[in-house]
Design a protein around this motif. Structure first.
Motif, PDB file in Angstrom:
ATOM      1  N   SER A 126       0.851  -1.195   0.000  1.00  0.00           N
ATOM      2  CA  SER A 126       0.000   0.000   0.000  1.00  0.00           C
ATOM      3  C   SER A 126       0.882   1.237   0.000  1.00  0.00           C
ATOM      4  CB  SER A 126      -0.907   0.031   1.244  1.00  0.00           C
ATOM      5  OG  SER A 126      -0.187   0.518   2.369  1.00  0.00           O
ATOM      6  N   THR A 132      -8.981  -2.840   0.260  1.00  0.00           N
ATOM      7  CA  THR A 132      -8.477  -3.300  -1.023  1.00  0.00           C
ATOM      8  C   THR A 132      -9.115  -4.649  -1.316  1.00  0.00           C
ATOM      9  OG1 THR A 132      -6.543  -3.956  -2.326  1.00  0.00           O
ATOM     10  CG2 THR A 132      -6.435  -4.349   0.050  1.00  0.00           C
ATOM     11  N   ASP A 173      -7.817  -6.439  -4.034  1.00  0.00           N
ATOM     12  CA  ASP A 173      -6.844  -7.117  -4.891  1.00  0.00           C
ATOM     13  C   ASP A 173      -5.469  -7.199  -4.217  1.00  0.00           C
ATOM     14  OD1 ASP A 173      -6.129  -4.443  -5.056  1.00  0.00           O
ATOM     15  OD2 ASP A 173      -6.782  -4.219  -7.142  1.00  0.00           O
ATOM     16  N   ASN A 199      -4.725  -1.936  -5.375  1.00  0.00           N
ATOM     17  CA  ASN A 199      -5.526  -0.710  -5.380  1.00  0.00           C
ATOM     18  C   ASN A 199      -6.258  -0.600  -4.047  1.00  0.00           C
ATOM     19  OD1 ASN A 199      -5.477   0.210  -8.441  1.00  0.00           O
ATOM     20  ND2 ASN A 199      -5.822  -1.997  -8.450  1.00  0.00           N
ATOM     21  N   TRP A 200      -6.225   0.600  -3.461  1.00  0.00           N
ATOM     22  CA  TRP A 200      -6.890   0.852  -2.187  1.00  0.00           C
ATOM     23  C   TRP A 200      -7.971   1.911  -2.368  1.00  0.00           C
ATOM     24  CZ3 TRP A 200      -6.009  -1.617   2.475  1.00  0.00           C
ATOM     25  CH2 TRP A 200      -4.901  -2.480   2.512  1.00  0.00           C
ATOM     26  N   THR A 201      -9.084   1.743  -1.663  1.00  0.00           N
ATOM     27  CA  THR A 201     -10.178   2.712  -1.651  1.00  0.00           C
ATOM     28  C   THR A 201     -10.274   3.330  -0.267  1.00  0.00           C
ATOM     29  OG1 THR A 201     -11.413   1.463  -3.318  1.00  0.00           O
ATOM     30  CG2 THR A 201     -12.650   3.052  -1.987  1.00  0.00           C
TER      31      THR A 201
END
Length: 249
Positions: free
Chosen positions: A67, A116, A118, A122-124
């Protein structure tokens, strides 16, 4: 702050698994109680939280960043004035869904929440979804990924460091887009430190607070004290033994 994570084999040999920054790069920050977990999908993988999420693989022989810096990086919060162990703007809780490999949740001591799906590619940022439910900037004490539904998770927020002693306990059923309070009848002056969902009964929840342990038999609509023999003590963590069903407090 630094962190010590060691692997010990049956002969007593130890190996330090701590990630370290490269020369010229900013030092990694780790909370006093840096969270780590063995992946429920691959026992050779360890997830570790600092100011980044780290993926330790091949039983920790190798590691990689999973991350970016997930904290606010607020200079006022990072300036501790104390020892190097008192690092702030750090990840305080990590959870990987036991149902969906690579679905991780991460919460920080400065009020940020991330997901995430995946394994960290990718992080939200879910912090905005807490607006109106929790005051900004409070420590995310625990995130618990549901054993029964990959889109469900539970969140305990502890605000006592800023003199907010109210309980904050939330649940999402849509991967963190929206949250609902499940505080119900928990005492109004007992910060929640940990929340756990029973791996067999999805309606059985446990909440560890500053002043004791609580249980719910209906998914958080009502809370009750489990017996009378546990004294009035802070309950920092709770686990349900996966084989025997014993409660470990």
């Amino acid at each position: 702050g630094t962190v010590a994570v060691r692997r010990i084999d049956l002969s007593g040999r130890e190996r330090n698994l701590r990630p370290s920054n490269r020369e010229g790069e900013p030092s990694f920050r780790f909370n006093w109680n840096a969270p780590f977990l063995i992946s429920p999908h691959d026992s050779s993988v360890i997830w570790l939280g600092g100011n980044h999420v780290f993926r330790l693989y091949e039983r920790g022989e190798k590691w990689e960043l999973a991350s970016p810096d997930l904290t606010t990086r607020d200079p006022a919060k990072m300036a501790t004035g104390g020892s190097a162990a008192e690092a702030h703007c750090t990840i305080t809780t990590l959870a990987e869904s036991p149902l969906a490999k690579g679905l991780l949740w991460a919460g920080t001591d400065d009020g940020r929440l991330w997901i995430t799906r995946d394994a960290g590619a990718n992080w939200t940022d879910l912090t905005g979804s807490l607006r109106g439910r929790v005051p900004p900037g409070l420590c995310v004490s625990r995130v618990e990924a549901s054993h029964h539904d990959a889109s469900t998770a539970y969140l305990a927020i502890d605000g006592h460091r800023t003199d907010d002693v109210r309980p904050y306990l939330l649940r999402t059923t849509d991967h963190g887009r929206t949250w609902n309070s499940i505080v119900a009848n928990l005492p109004p002056d007992g910060p929640v430190k940990v929340v756990r969902e029973d791996p067999v009964n999805r309606d059985l929840l446990w909440a560890g607070t500053e002043f004791g342990l609580w249980m719910s038999l209906d998914g958080g609509r009502h809370w009750l004290k489990p017996g009378t023999s546990l004294p009035t003590v802070p309950v920092d963590d709770v686990h349900v033994h996966p084989r025997d069903g014993d409660l470990v407090v």
